[in-house]
Every structure is written in C-alpha cells, then in structure tokens.
Design an enzyme around this catalytic site. Structure first.
Site, mmCIF file in Angstrom:
data_model
loop_
_atom_site.group_PDB
_atom_site.id
_atom_site.type_symbol
_atom_site.label_atom_id
_atom_site.label_comp_id
_atom_site.label_asym_id
_atom_site.label_seq_id
_atom_site.Cartn_x
_atom_site.Cartn_y
_atom_site.Cartn_z
ATOM 1 N N TYR A 9 15.948 30.176 37.875
ATOM 2 C CA TYR A 9 16.185 29.975 36.447
ATOM 3 C C TYR A 9 15.894 31.226 35.608
ATOM 4 O O TYR A 9 16.796 31.834 35.033
ATOM 5 C CB TYR A 9 15.311 28.828 35.909
ATOM 6 C CG TYR A 9 15.580 27.493 36.534
ATOM 7 C CD1 TYR A 9 16.636 26.699 36.094
ATOM 8 C CD2 TYR A 9 14.779 27.000 37.562
ATOM 9 C CE1 TYR A 9 16.877 25.448 36.653
ATOM 10 C CE2 TYR A 9 15.019 25.749 38.134
ATOM 11 C CZ TYR A 9 16.064 24.986 37.677
ATOM 12 O OH TYR A 9 16.306 23.760 38.234
ATOM 13 N N TYR A 14 24.113 27.725 41.921
ATOM 14 C CA TYR A 14 22.760 27.283 41.606
ATOM 15 C C TYR A 14 21.765 27.652 42.712
ATOM 16 O O TYR A 14 22.034 27.379 43.877
ATOM 17 C CB TYR A 14 22.753 25.767 41.395
ATOM 18 C CG TYR A 14 21.375 25.199 41.155
ATOM 19 C CD1 TYR A 14 20.680 25.482 39.978
ATOM 20 C CD2 TYR A 14 20.763 24.387 42.098
ATOM 21 C CE1 TYR A 14 19.416 24.977 39.754
ATOM 22 C CE2 TYR A 14 19.500 23.871 41.883
ATOM 23 C CZ TYR A 14 18.831 24.175 40.706
ATOM 24 O OH TYR A 14 17.574 23.674 40.502
ATOM 25 N N LYS A 32 8.752 21.966 32.327
ATOM 26 C CA LYS A 32 8.629 20.531 32.611
ATOM 27 C C LYS A 32 7.322 19.964 32.062
ATOM 28 O O LYS A 32 7.235 18.771 31.773
ATOM 29 C CB LYS A 32 8.744 20.255 34.111
ATOM 30 C CG LYS A 32 9.991 20.824 34.772
ATOM 31 C CD LYS A 32 11.279 20.451 34.038
ATOM 32 C CE LYS A 32 12.541 20.956 34.691
ATOM 33 N NZ LYS A 32 12.706 22.412 34.811
#
Ligand SMILES: *Cc1c(COP(=O)(O)O)cnc(C)c1O
Length: 333
Positions: free
Chosen positions: A289, A263, A49
């Site tokens: 992730y 997820y 990010k």
C-alpha cells in the site's frame, strides 16, 4: 460533524505526529513533503485499520458480542489489527485467510502471517482463492453461536460507513493539528484500496469545509473503477452522518499508474520509494500500500503535478510488518 454520538474505543493516545521530511524532499527537489504518521497508531504495529476498528469494535461491544470474525489475505494488516483489538478487549477472534495464489500460505511465514499466531488467533481457516468470503464468515459465525457465544462479523474490505468514520475522525484531527501548527497544506496523498480511508477522509474534509485536494493512489484497480468505489463510500458515509450528501464527484481524484502488475505484487517504483524513504528519513513504508502510494507521490513530483514551493502531506497508513515477508524483493543488491 459531531462524532461523539457514535460509540468509540480509543486505541491511540492523542494525535499521530505530522513530521516534515527535509532529506526526502531535498532528494526529490520539488515541494516540501510532510507525513502524517498513522503508522504510529495504537494496537500491534499501527496503521489505518486501528482508526476504523475504534468505531467497529465499539459497535461489537455495544451489541454484547464476544467473538470477532473477519477475513483477508495472507499478509493482511486488517486481520492483524482486528486480532490485536480482540486481544486488547478480551474478545475471541477467528480469521479466514484467503490463499489467492495456491500453495503460498505457510504456517511458519513471516510478517503479518507470523503475528496472527504470535497474538494467538482462536482459529485460522485457510481457504483457496476466489472463495465466497461472506458465506465462509457466516459459517464461522454459526459455529461460534453453536458454542453459545456471540459472533460479530467485520467485512474484509472494512469499508462500511461505520468504519469510514475512523477517517472522518482523522480529517477532524488533521484540520485541528494543521491549525495548531499554523501549517497550510496544498495537497494530501493517500493510498486508495477498499476506499474506506480515502472516502472517509474526503467526507471528513468536505464536512468541515476544508478544500485541501486529496490524491488517492490506487493499489488494486483502474481509475474508473476506483473513483466509483471511493465516491460510493463518500455518499454512504455522508448519509450515515446526516450531512449534505450532494458531495461533488470530482473531489474524488485517483491515479492508477503505480500498482501494476497488480495488487500486492512488487514493481520498481515501489521498491525505489521504500528504499528512498528508509534511506533519507529512516521511515518504513510497506510493499502493498504505502510503498506504492509513495511511488505515486514521487511520480507526481517528477511530472510536475506537485510544484516547488507547495506543501504536500503524505498519509502513512502503516503496513510495515508486511515488509518482512518481502525480503527477496529488496535484498537484490
Ligand atoms: C488496508 C490498508 C490500506 C488501504 O486502505 P483502504 O481503506 O482499504 O483503502 C492502506 N494502507 C495500509 C497499510 C493498509 O493496511
């Protein structure tokens, strides 16, 4: 691709390192594995990010905004880093936190949740799962305006063409770095979530005529849906950059065998991957992730997709602060 046309803030000095992983590679007994340490990017705790925010925050500043608004899950790296960028720039930051599983938000929680408070977000609004995040951010923006300030909304998935430029820039960095190191890489592996990272990287490689195949490892949806999502990012980003947008769809390659039961929910392959990398190289990947993406890399070595003698580069997109919210998952021995 001239990226200097776009305003950009710099949150990382120089390149992130590319490291060889000899002990991890030996444990797998297949190709030589390398890692691009985007977990060492600037801003609190690093991660992908940070690259996206370099372009997005520069846009907010260019527009004279003083308050960043965004949304995410309880353990959102995106929220942590948006807040960190706001702190660094002297901006305000308001977060909308979506509590997807009722009762799971704990103001005294660990990991990213703790960091939202340590870095002192101006406001944290916790909403139950399934809310209309966009409407909620609009509402917050109106509140900020009513106070005489200027809000800037960053969408929670952060997969706009502008933010994907972060990974177009990463592709440029990577090709320059591989040239300097005289290192030929046969495959790249990266996590594929909103597709901003995967799609940005593919666009950057395509735009610089670099045909290293990229294996995206899905973290939240099936192959079919994810390929469409990533390809959409590629087309939008190529168009935004004004480069040939006839990118063939088959450059988008995704694997969906590593994210179940869903997820952010742990599975055994992820746990194995986190432990193996930590215990051979001392590098932390995260449960949501990069642990699943690394499980994907391991799986592709074991099923022969990556061959002995090849060189495989893993893109480490960060996320390790979330590990501290998953102690029970790992401390079972
Ligand atoms: C957000 C995130 C990803 C996924 O990136 P996308 O651009 O949304 O696909 C991967 N790894 C980490 C650590 C993240 O925080």
């Amino acid at each position: 691709m001239d990226l200097t046309r776009f305003p950009r803030r710099r949150y990382t000095e120089g390149y992130t390192p590319i490291e060889k992983l000899p002990r991890f590679s030996e444990a797998l007994g297949g190709p030589e594995i390398y890692i691009k340490r985007d977990d060492l990017l600037g801003l609190t705790g690093g991660g992908n990010k940070t690259r996206k925010l370099e372009f997005v925050v520069a846009d907010a500043l260019a527009k004279g905004c003083d308050t960043l608004i965004t949304c995410g899950a309880i353990q959102s790296n995106h929220c942590r880093l948006t807040l960190a960028a706001a702190v660094k720039e002297g901006l305000y930051c308001r977060l909308i936190i979506e509590e997807r599983v009722p009762g799971t938000y704990d103001a005294k929680g660990s990991g990213n949740n703790f960091l939202y408070r340590l870095l002192d977000a101006e406001k944290i609004k916790v909403m139950s799962g399934g809310i209309d995040e966009v409407a909620e951010m609009e509402k917050t923006a109106q509140e900020v305006e009513a106070e005489g300030r200027k809000p800037y909304i960053i969408d929670g998935s952060n997969a706009s063409a502008l933010s994907a430029l972060g990974y177009v820039a990463c592709a440029q960095e990577l090709t320059a770095q591989l040239f300097e190191k005289d290192l030929h890489i046969d495959h790249i592996v990266c996590p594929s979530g909103s597709g901003g990272t995967h799609g940005g990287l593919l666009t950057g490689l395509w735009g610089s005529n670099t045909d290293i195949p990229v294996a995206g490892i899905n973290v939240r949806r099936s192959k079919e849906l994810q390929i469409a999502k990533v390809y959409d990012v590629v087309k939008r980003t190529a168009q935004f950059l004004g480069i040939a947008s006839d990118v063939p769809k088959d450059i988008v390659v995704c694997f969906d065998d590593y994210y179940m039961p869903g997820y952010s929910l742990p599975n055994d392959k992820m746990i194995e991957a986190v432990k193996l990398l930590a215990r051979t190289e001392g590098i932390l990947v995260d449960p949501v992730y990069t642990g699943k993406a690394m499980a994907g890399l391991i799986g592709l070595v074991r099923n022969g997709y990556f061959k002995k003698g090849e060189k495989v580069l893993f893109l480490h997109t960060g996320g390790s602060p979330a590990l501290y919210a998953y102690l029970d998952t790992f401390l079972t021995e």
